[in-house]
Scaffold this motif. Structure first.
Motif, PDB file in Angstrom:
ATOM      1  N   TYR A   7      -7.474   7.885  -3.823  1.00  0.00           N
ATOM      2  CA  TYR A   7      -8.558   7.000  -3.374  1.00  0.00           C
ATOM      3  C   TYR A   7      -8.730   5.801  -4.297  1.00  0.00           C
ATOM      4  CZ  TYR A   7     -10.657   9.180   0.702  1.00  0.00           C
ATOM      5  OH  TYR A   7     -10.904   9.626   1.967  1.00  0.00           O
ATOM      6  N   ILE A   8      -8.639   6.019  -5.586  1.00  0.00           N
ATOM      7  CA  ILE A   8      -8.762   4.897  -6.526  1.00  0.00           C
ATOM      8  C   ILE A   8      -7.647   3.885  -6.286  1.00  0.00           C
ATOM      9  CG2 ILE A   8      -8.544   4.267  -8.966  1.00  0.00           C
ATOM     10  CD1 ILE A   8     -10.078   6.870  -9.625  1.00  0.00           C
ATOM     11  N   ALA A   9      -6.419   4.366  -6.095  1.00  0.00           N
ATOM     12  CA  ALA A   9      -5.302   3.455  -5.839  1.00  0.00           C
ATOM     13  C   ALA A   9      -5.448   2.775  -4.482  1.00  0.00           C
ATOM     14  CB  ALA A   9      -3.980   4.206  -5.915  1.00  0.00           C
ATOM     15  N   LEU A  10      -5.883   3.533  -3.477  1.00  0.00           N
ATOM     16  CA  LEU A  10      -5.989   2.995  -2.125  1.00  0.00           C
ATOM     17  C   LEU A  10      -7.027   1.887  -2.033  1.00  0.00           C
ATOM     18  CD1 LEU A  10      -5.073   3.287   0.846  1.00  0.00           C
ATOM     19  CD2 LEU A  10      -6.917   4.949   1.132  1.00  0.00           C
ATOM     20  N   PHE A  11      -8.163   2.079  -2.689  1.00  0.00           N
ATOM     21  CA  PHE A  11      -9.226   1.086  -2.602  1.00  0.00           C
ATOM     22  C   PHE A  11      -9.287   0.155  -3.805  1.00  0.00           C
ATOM     23  CE2 PHE A  11     -10.903   4.627   0.049  1.00  0.00           C
ATOM     24  CZ  PHE A  11     -10.790   3.973   1.262  1.00  0.00           C
ATOM     25  N   GLY A  12      -8.768   0.602  -4.949  1.00  0.00           N
ATOM     26  CA  GLY A  12      -8.831  -0.212  -6.155  1.00  0.00           C
ATOM     27  C   GLY A  12      -7.747  -1.266  -6.238  1.00  0.00           C
ATOM     28  N   PHE A  13      -6.533  -0.941  -5.799  1.00  0.00           N
ATOM     29  CA  PHE A  13      -5.449  -1.914  -5.867  1.00  0.00           C
ATOM     30  C   PHE A  13      -5.746  -3.181  -5.075  1.00  0.00           C
ATOM     31  CE2 PHE A  13      -1.731   1.130  -7.078  1.00  0.00           C
ATOM     32  CZ  PHE A  13      -2.310   1.304  -8.315  1.00  0.00           C
ATOM     33  N   PRO A  14      -6.234  -3.092  -3.824  1.00  0.00           N
ATOM     34  CA  PRO A  14      -6.549  -4.335  -3.101  1.00  0.00           C
ATOM     35  C   PRO A  14      -7.634  -5.170  -3.787  1.00  0.00           C
ATOM     36  CG  PRO A  14      -6.388  -2.522  -1.568  1.00  0.00           C
ATOM     37  CD  PRO A  14      -6.334  -1.935  -2.948  1.00  0.00           C
ATOM     38  N   MET A  15      -8.527  -4.512  -4.528  1.00  0.00           N
ATOM     39  CA  MET A  15      -9.588  -5.266  -5.211  1.00  0.00           C
ATOM     40  C   MET A  15      -9.034  -6.138  -6.336  1.00  0.00           C
ATOM     41  SD  MET A  15     -12.480  -2.357  -5.463  1.00  0.00           S
ATOM     42  CE  MET A  15     -14.037  -3.203  -5.343  1.00  0.00           C
ATOM     43  N   ILE A  16      -7.904  -5.728  -6.915  1.00  0.00           N
ATOM     44  CA  ILE A  16      -7.300  -6.524  -7.983  1.00  0.00           C
ATOM     45  C   ILE A  16      -6.122  -7.356  -7.471  1.00  0.00           C
ATOM     46  CG2 ILE A  16      -8.077  -5.003  -9.830  1.00  0.00           C
ATOM     47  CD1 ILE A  16      -5.242  -3.832  -9.929  1.00  0.00           C
ATOM     48  N   GLY A  17      -5.940  -7.380  -6.151  1.00  0.00           N
ATOM     49  CA  GLY A  17      -4.918  -8.239  -5.557  1.00  0.00           C
ATOM     50  C   GLY A  17      -3.578  -7.584  -5.316  1.00  0.00           C
ATOM     51  N   LEU A  18      -3.464  -6.285  -5.474  1.00  0.00           N
ATOM     52  CA  LEU A  18      -2.200  -5.583  -5.208  1.00  0.00           C
ATOM     53  C   LEU A  18      -2.264  -4.942  -3.833  1.00  0.00           C
ATOM     54  CD1 LEU A  18      -1.614  -3.757  -8.608  1.00  0.00           C
ATOM     55  CD2 LEU A  18      -0.371  -5.717  -7.736  1.00  0.00           C
ATOM     56  N   ASN A  19      -1.387  -5.340  -2.957  1.00  0.00           N
ATOM     57  CA  ASN A  19      -1.307  -4.731  -1.628  1.00  0.00           C
ATOM     58  C   ASN A  19      -0.032  -3.892  -1.567  1.00  0.00           C
ATOM     59  OD1 ASN A  19      -3.682  -5.862  -0.633  1.00  0.00           O
ATOM     60  ND2 ASN A  19      -2.632  -7.808  -0.260  1.00  0.00           N
ATOM     61  N   VAL A  20      -0.182  -2.604  -1.757  1.00  0.00           N
ATOM     62  CA  VAL A  20       0.945  -1.680  -1.783  1.00  0.00           C
ATOM     63  C   VAL A  20       0.984  -0.944  -0.445  1.00  0.00           C
ATOM     64  CG1 VAL A  20       1.973   0.279  -3.003  1.00  0.00           C
ATOM     65  CG2 VAL A  20       0.623  -1.399  -4.264  1.00  0.00           C
ATOM     66  N   PRO A  21       2.154  -0.881   0.212  1.00  0.00           N
ATOM     67  CA  PRO A  21       2.256  -0.112   1.461  1.00  0.00           C
ATOM     68  C   PRO A  21       1.905   1.363   1.222  1.00  0.00           C
ATOM     69  CG  PRO A  21       4.190  -1.487   1.162  1.00  0.00           C
ATOM     70  CD  PRO A  21       3.399  -1.575  -0.107  1.00  0.00           C
ATOM     71  N   ASN A  22       1.546   2.042   2.301  1.00  0.00           N
ATOM     72  CA  ASN A  22       1.032   3.411   2.189  1.00  0.00           C
ATOM     73  C   ASN A  22       2.027   4.404   1.597  1.00  0.00           C
ATOM     74  OD1 ASN A  22      -1.379   2.572   3.187  1.00  0.00           O
ATOM     75  ND2 ASN A  22      -1.016   3.318   5.261  1.00  0.00           N
ATOM     76  N   LEU A  23       3.271   4.364   2.037  1.00  0.00           N
ATOM     77  CA  LEU A  23       4.245   5.334   1.530  1.00  0.00           C
ATOM     78  C   LEU A  23       4.473   5.182   0.029  1.00  0.00           C
ATOM     79  CD1 LEU A  23       6.253   7.633   1.931  1.00  0.00           C
ATOM     80  CD2 LEU A  23       7.958   5.933   2.539  1.00  0.00           C
ATOM     81  N   PRO A  24       4.788   3.985  -0.478  1.00  0.00           N
ATOM     82  CA  PRO A  24       4.962   3.864  -1.931  1.00  0.00           C
ATOM     83  C   PRO A  24       3.685   4.193  -2.712  1.00  0.00           C
ATOM     84  CG  PRO A  24       5.881   1.945  -0.845  1.00  0.00           C
ATOM     85  CD  PRO A  24       5.156   2.735   0.194  1.00  0.00           C
TER      86      PRO A  24
END
Length: 155
Positions: A7-24
Motif C-alpha cells: 500500500y505504501i508503494a502503491l499510493f506513495g510512489f505516485p505522490m513523489i512522481g514515480l509511476n510504476v506499473p502494477n506487476l513490477p
C-alpha cells in the motif's frame, strides 16, 4: 507487514512522481520484503558455523575469501536449507497479496470466476488443490536437496 508495504508503494510512489506499473510494483515490494528475511536466514547460517572452523582456516593461512567460500558458506548452506524452504513456502503464499495492486494472480482470477459463474466452493477447492500441489512439490524438492547435502528437514 507485506500488505502495508504494498500500500505504501502503491499510493506513495505516485505522490513523489514515480509511476510504476502494477506487476513490477508487486514483484519489487515482494522481493524487498523477502530479501530482509533471507538476509537474516543467511546471517544466522553463517553465525552457526563454529568459530573454530574459521580459526583453523586462518591458522592454515587461507585468505578471507577462501575461508568464506571454501569453509563457511558450504557449512552455512547446510544449516539454512530448512529455513530457505519454509521461506519459499511463505513467498508462494504471499503472492496472493498481489490483488492489492490489481494484478491478476491466482486468487484474483478465482474471484472473477466466482463472480461470473457463481461457483464459490468448486473454484476455491481447485485453488486449494493448486496451492497444495505447489507446496508438495516444494517439499519434495526440499527432501531431495536435503538428501544431496546432508541437511536435516523437519516435516
Amino acid at each position: 507487514p507485506l500488505f502495508l508495504q504494498i500500500y505504501i508503494a502503491l499510493f506513495g510512489f505516485p505522490m513523489i512522481g514515480l509511476n510504476v506499473p502494477n506487476l513490477p510494483l508487486g514483484v519489487g515490494v515482494l522481493a524487498i520484503n523477502c530479501s530482509a528475511y533471507l538476509a537474516e536466514i543467511f546471517r544466522a547460517g553463517v553465525n552457526a558455523v563454529p568459530r573454530g572452523q574459521v580459526e583453523a582456516a586462518q591458522a592454515l593461512g587461507l585468505s578471507k575469501a577462501k575461508i568464506t567460500f571454501k569453509i563457511v558458506l558450504p557449512q552455512a548452506i547446510r544449516f539454512i536449507i530448512p529455513s530457505l524452504i519454509s521461506q519459499l513456502v511463505v513467498v508462494v503464499k504471499d503472492t496472493t497479496v498481489a490483488y492489492v495492486v490489481s494484478y491478476p494472480d491466482l486468487m484474483q482470477n478465482a474471484r472473477v470466476l466466482i463472480t461470473n459463474y457463481d461457483a464459490l466452493v468448486s473454484v476455491y477447492l481447485v485453488i486449494a488443490v493448486i496451492y497444495i500441489l505447489i507446496n508438495v512439490a516444494i517439499n519434495k524438492a526440499a527432501v531431495y536437496v536435503s538428501h544431496k547435502t546432508g541437511a536435516t528437514i523437519i516435516r
